[in-house]
Structures are given as C-alpha cells and as structure tokens.
Design a protein around this motif. Sequence first.
Motif, PDB file in Angstrom:
ATOM      1  N   VAL A   1      -3.014  23.358  55.814  1.00  8.04           N
ATOM      2  CA  VAL A   1      -4.039  24.411  55.852  1.00  8.04           C
ATOM      3  C   VAL A   1      -5.414  23.832  56.174  1.00  8.04           C
ATOM      4  CG1 VAL A   1      -2.910  26.175  54.473  1.00  8.04           C
ATOM      5  CG2 VAL A   1      -4.127  24.322  53.317  1.00  8.04           C
TER       6      VAL A   1
ATOM      7  N   GLN B   1       2.745  27.257  56.550  1.00  8.57           N
ATOM      8  CA  GLN B   1       2.540  27.304  57.999  1.00  8.57           C
ATOM      9  C   GLN B   1       3.059  26.025  58.646  1.00  8.57           C
ATOM     10  OE1 GLN B   1      -1.838  27.546  57.720  1.00  8.57           O
ATOM     11  NE2 GLN B   1      -1.924  25.649  58.888  1.00  8.57           N
TER      12      GLN B   1
ATOM     13  N   CYS C   1      -7.673  31.441  50.375  1.00 14.08           N
ATOM     14  CA  CYS C   1      -7.832  30.118  50.979  1.00 14.08           C
ATOM     15  C   CYS C   1      -9.063  29.476  50.374  1.00 14.08           C
ATOM     16  CB  CYS C   1      -7.963  30.210  52.502  1.00 14.08           C
ATOM     17  SG  CYS C   1      -9.504  30.951  53.056  1.00 14.08           S
TER      18      CYS C   1
ATOM     19  N   ALA D   1      -9.614  23.420  62.971  1.00 14.88           N
ATOM     20  CA  ALA D   1      -9.085  23.850  64.271  1.00 14.88           C
ATOM     21  C   ALA D   1     -10.176  23.953  65.333  1.00 14.88           C
ATOM     22  CB  ALA D   1      -8.359  25.193  64.119  1.00 14.88           C
TER      23      ALA D   1
ATOM     24  N   ASN E   1      -6.378  24.357  59.712  1.00 14.75           N
ATOM     25  CA  ASN E   1      -7.024  25.646  60.034  1.00 14.75           C
ATOM     26  C   ASN E   1      -8.536  25.485  60.017  1.00 14.75           C
ATOM     27  OD1 ASN E   1      -4.436  26.721  59.916  1.00 14.75           O
ATOM     28  ND2 ASN E   1      -4.672  27.460  57.820  1.00 14.75           N
TER      29      ASN E   1
ATOM     30  N   SER F   1       2.628  23.281  61.414  1.00 16.74           N
ATOM     31  CA  SER F   1       1.568  22.715  62.258  1.00 16.74           C
ATOM     32  C   SER F   1       2.024  22.400  63.674  1.00 16.74           C
ATOM     33  CB  SER F   1       1.023  21.432  61.638  1.00 16.74           C
ATOM     34  OG  SER F   1       0.435  21.710  60.406  1.00 16.74           O
TER      35      SER F   1
ATOM     36  N   TYR G   1       0.190  24.190  66.207  1.00 14.84           N
ATOM     37  CA  TYR G   1      -1.147  23.723  66.587  1.00 14.84           C
ATOM     38  C   TYR G   1      -1.101  22.771  67.775  1.00 14.84           C
ATOM     39  CZ  TYR G   1      -4.183  25.743  63.070  1.00 14.84           C
ATOM     40  OH  TYR G   1      -4.930  26.612  62.337  1.00 14.84           O
TER      41      TYR G   1
END
Lengths: 161, 530
Positions: free
Chosen positions: B79, B117, B381, B85, B82, B119, B122
Amino acid sequence: MAGQVMNIVVAGLGGQGVLTASDIIAAAAFAAGRDVKKAEVHGMSQRGGSVRTDVRFGATPDAMVLSPMVTAGEADVLMVLAADQADVHRDVLRAGGALITPEAIDADRLPHPRSLNVAMVGALSKVLDFDEATWRAAIQAVLPPKLHEINAQAFLLGRSG
Amino acid sequence: MSTSARALLSGNEAVARAALDCGVALGAGYPGTPSTEILETFSALGGYAQWSPNEKVALEVAIGAAFGGARAIATMKHVGVNVAADPLFTAAYTGVSGALVLICADDPGMASSQNEQDSRRYAVAAGVPMLEPADSQEAYDFTRRAFELSQQWRIPVMVRVTTRVCHTKTVVTPRAPAGPAAPPHFQRDIKGRVMVPAYARPAHRRLRKKLAELAAWNETCDLNRDYDGGAALGIVASGVAALHAREAAPEARILKLGFTYPLPIERIRTFADGVERCVVIEEGDPCLVDGLRAAGIEVEGKAEMYRFGELNVERVRRILSRDESPEPAPPPGKPPQLCVGCPHRVAFETLRDLGCIVTGDIGCYTLGVLPPFEAMDSCVCMGASIGVGLGLRHVLADEQARKVVSVIGDSTFMHSGITGLVDMAYNRPKTGHVVMILDNSTTAMTGLQEHPGTGRKLNHEPAGQVNPEDLARAIGIDNVVIFDPVKERDAFVGALTESLASDRLSVFILRRPCLLAAAKLRRYTQGGQE
C-alpha cells in the motif's frame, strides 16, 4: 529432486518466545548442514495474538525444502507453548506425528519463567537427530551472550526430562 | 562455493545484504509490514538508510540519489506504493543515471494490512520492469540483478516480494561484493529529467522502446527457469507460488518466471505448446493469466476462490485438481489486542463512553475497533482519519457532526495526517472538528521505528524533530492541547467533552510512550547503546 523433509510447527501466543524457539530449531538444522526454511507471520501477532511458525528442513544433507509452509496433516511435530493452542493447531499433525505441550516441562525447575520456550526445544530435541553440540551452537547463534548459560540450562532440563 | 559463506537469512535480510554488496549509497523507506527489516538490516550492516515521513518522499529521495549517479533503494509495503505511485510513474519516463530499485512487499492474505492489492499491476501500469524472488537466495540474487538491470537500461526496477519471502529464513550463499561504485556526480540532462509535456512525450516513447528491448532480452533470461517433468501437465508460476507448485506437482513440467514484466511471451508460448495442459499458479490477482491470454496463449487459471489469501501446497493441489469445494476454516486463533496498560486504552474508553463517531487510522490503535472498546467507525488508509472525519462533519446534521472525532497515531500523522490537518484549517466545518493524535513516541505497530516526531534517525541517533503541536498551531488550529492520558485522564475527558460541544478546531495530543518502547526510549535518551 526434493528428498524427505522434516516438518515442525511451533505455536503459542505473542510474547511467549515462539519465534525464538523456531529460530533455534532452524539454526540447529542449518548448523547441521541441512537445507532449511523457517516461515512466520509478523505484525498483528505481536499484540498477544496467536503465533505460528513453520520450520522445515531436509531429513538428510542432500534433501531440499521447497514450500516454506507446512501443509495441513503433514507435520511430524507440533510444539505448543500454550496448552490451549494444541486443539487450535492439531490439524497440522500427520497421523502418528508428535505433539509436545508445556506439560513436558516441570515448570518449577525452569531456570527462569521466560525460558519455557527453550526448555521445550530441549524436549523436542529428543525426537530429532542433531547432537548436543549442534544445539548449543544454535542457541548461541540465536540468543545474545548474556542469555546463553540460562538457556543452556533450560534446554538441558527439557532434553533430560 | 564454500559452505563457510552460507547464511540463514530472511528475505528482508537477504535484500539488505544484496544492497550492501552492490554498493547502494542510499536506502529510503517508510516502515510497513512485511518490508520494515530491509532498511534496518541495511543500516546495521553499515549502509546509509533513512526513514522518510512517507513512501512518496522516500521514493523521491531515492530518485534524487539515482539522478546523482548513485545506486539507491526504496523499500515499502504494497500500500506504500500507492503513496509513492506519483513519482514512480514519471520516474519510469525520466529513467535514472545511477540505479534505482523499488522493493515492494505484498501481503497476500493480509497478515498485517488493510488490503491485499497485487503490486504486479503497478509494473504494468507504470512501465517498470519487475522481478519476483521466491526465497532468500533469490531475494539476494534478484536484488543484485535488479541493480544491474537498472544501471544497464537506465530504468527503475521493481522487486516484488511477499510476506512469505520477506519473513521466511532460508539458506543464502552470497556472491563476492561488486567493485566500488562510481562516485556520484550530477550531470545535467534537462530534456531527460524535466517532465514538461514537450520533453515528456519523447520520454514516453523512450520508455516503451526500453520495455520492448527488455521483453526481447527476457526471452532468454536466466531469471526464468525450467524444471523438467512430463508433458501431461505444465505449470507457469512465479514467486513463492512456484515453490508450492513444485512440491504439489513433482511430476509436472514447470516454468518458473523470475522476471515477470515485461513477460517473455514467446518462451511461455513454446512452453505451453509443449504440454497437454498448461496451468498458471499465481497468488493474488490473475495477472499472468490475463497477460498470457491476451497474447493468445491458452492457459488454465485458478478458480476465483483461490484469489483470496495466500496459496500453499494444499491449495495448489486443489487448483490443479479443479476442486472448488469449500475449504476447511482456518483455526480460530486468539486475536491481537491492545497491550494491558497501553496508553491508547484511555482514548478508546473515553470515545466509547462519549458515544463518538470515530474515524480511525492505521496502527496498533486500530485495535480500538475490537471489544471492549468498539470505538472506531472507519479505517481506510494512512492519514484517512482526518479527511474522512472532515467529510462527515461537512455533511452530517449538527447533532451527529459534533460527535465526529478523527483518531491518528504520531507516526501516521507525520506520514499523511499533516495535509488533512491543513484541509481542516482551510475548509473549516461549521461545527469545528476534533483531531486526536495518539502520540506514543514511536511507530509501534511495525516494531518501534523512529519517525520525524521522535527526533531520532533510523539508527536511533539524534536528528531534527518535528512537533505536531507546533505544526498545528502554525497552521491556525484554534485549540491545541496536550495530555498524558494516564496521569491526566479526568482533565482530558473534560476538555474533550467541552471541545465537542464547541465550534472550535481542536487538536488533542495524548502523549505517553508505548509500553513496549519505554525501555528502549530510556536508553536512547541516555545516549546508551542499543
């Protein structure tokens, strides 16, 4: 080709020394020249929750360990540091696998109340084929020097019990 | 190789050792399970490592080091990517002149995370090569290869590890350290690094060209390995799932992918053509399955039920036998809880007794959601407690709005609570708002790491200190108060009750060190050795 693998699951509650106990077992297998994997989950378990670690090592020097986790029904040994965790984790044991509980240790003879984990490694050592020098090396590899003596005593308490 | 060099290392320790052995000049990150020990180990081995306030800043610092010609590593949990990113996607365009490796630690099964999630998405989205080690030896080898690739192709490289790679100890034989790295030196490259549209357009084309070259190079790359087996069953797998697969199906022919973006499509096509049945074994999202099917390769994926949680040998056996019967429930373990005597307990007892609507955040104190408190109503989050609390304050009728309190830890406040607090000062709800910072002087959840509020560096040496109370006053919060929740409980409860009834903007700082950190904190402040 992977040969025969020894599967050990150590379980207990956060703060009981589950991780240290499994580190010593893994260090002994490592010192004996075996392939070894030790898997655990950190994080939330540190806050008093259930903790489980898996130690897998080659039963012979040329055997290789693949998956780091012990498959349900395939553990050779389940060692629980809290008696109430035995039922929680019992399904990891294979038929005929060994269950080691805190009852294996005379708590009154522990050199320190927090050394139950290493005493139980001593009890476990009776069913594994590593010699005493290997275990001593493992304890010294994992613990700081000031704890070597007291844990060597705890180990011998379990091993001689 | 001599056995004297063997070591029993966790995946995280192996990554750190690899970073040291290939001359990494700087490591930056933010603590997050299961990634935290990488930088701690790198620092203990003698490397320069720092905790940044959050992952975005950490990656930016690492990008800067790589722009200066150094080798840099950024580490974070899934996370965290994120948060990072924004710089990641554009760093793929700029490329790097030294080398830049981003270690992202995924948590399939959510042992200690708010989502699972994947990755790998990504790598595709940002256009960044990805390597996926399966054990500590590969964590070591692949990290070193990632730096070599990054340097050679002048591109950031992601290494995706997972909980079982990070926290599993396996046997590692390190290689000889690389020779000394070239000293960092800044060389101007305006068109390469200033991403205004006119320069970014050609940069995007350069990125796609690099990726096409890397895809061709990956077709014969030794990071992908074949394991012999019969032609009846072929398995394509990556990461720790490949180890489960080798154990679950020793008779199968296996292609274990180590370099998973961009994929070696033709090698996989040839592999799939050579077996009667080709199954993809992957943890998490169906990334490989989707990618291979899009390339016209016929493969079988896993049933949807295996998308959730970690894989293991038993689950791989079930996938291979197309078994979709319900799985046995996992053993009912004892859930974690706030420590006996934890100072956070006072906060949650009070919030419960006052009937507050509590927007929560990420840390030990998220355990305030469990009985006997059940004093948390949301956790999204890092930093979200403040924004979500403000949103509720803006839309709810006054009676409910006045009950909303945002609760955030000290490390999480530094990570991404500050911008929320700025929003509170700027877009003031008409009933005001209350933010409660639970300041236990450490990043407790991940294992007692430092942060800007502690005034100590990653290695616990003295550093600059940022005080939340100074920050809050500086941006114009009406009422900033500090209490010891244990010693000043009554005063705290009285002040909170009064603030909730007012229209003021309040920041309550409940300051008392984490019980687990107390002994360490005493040693640091007395200048003792850890």
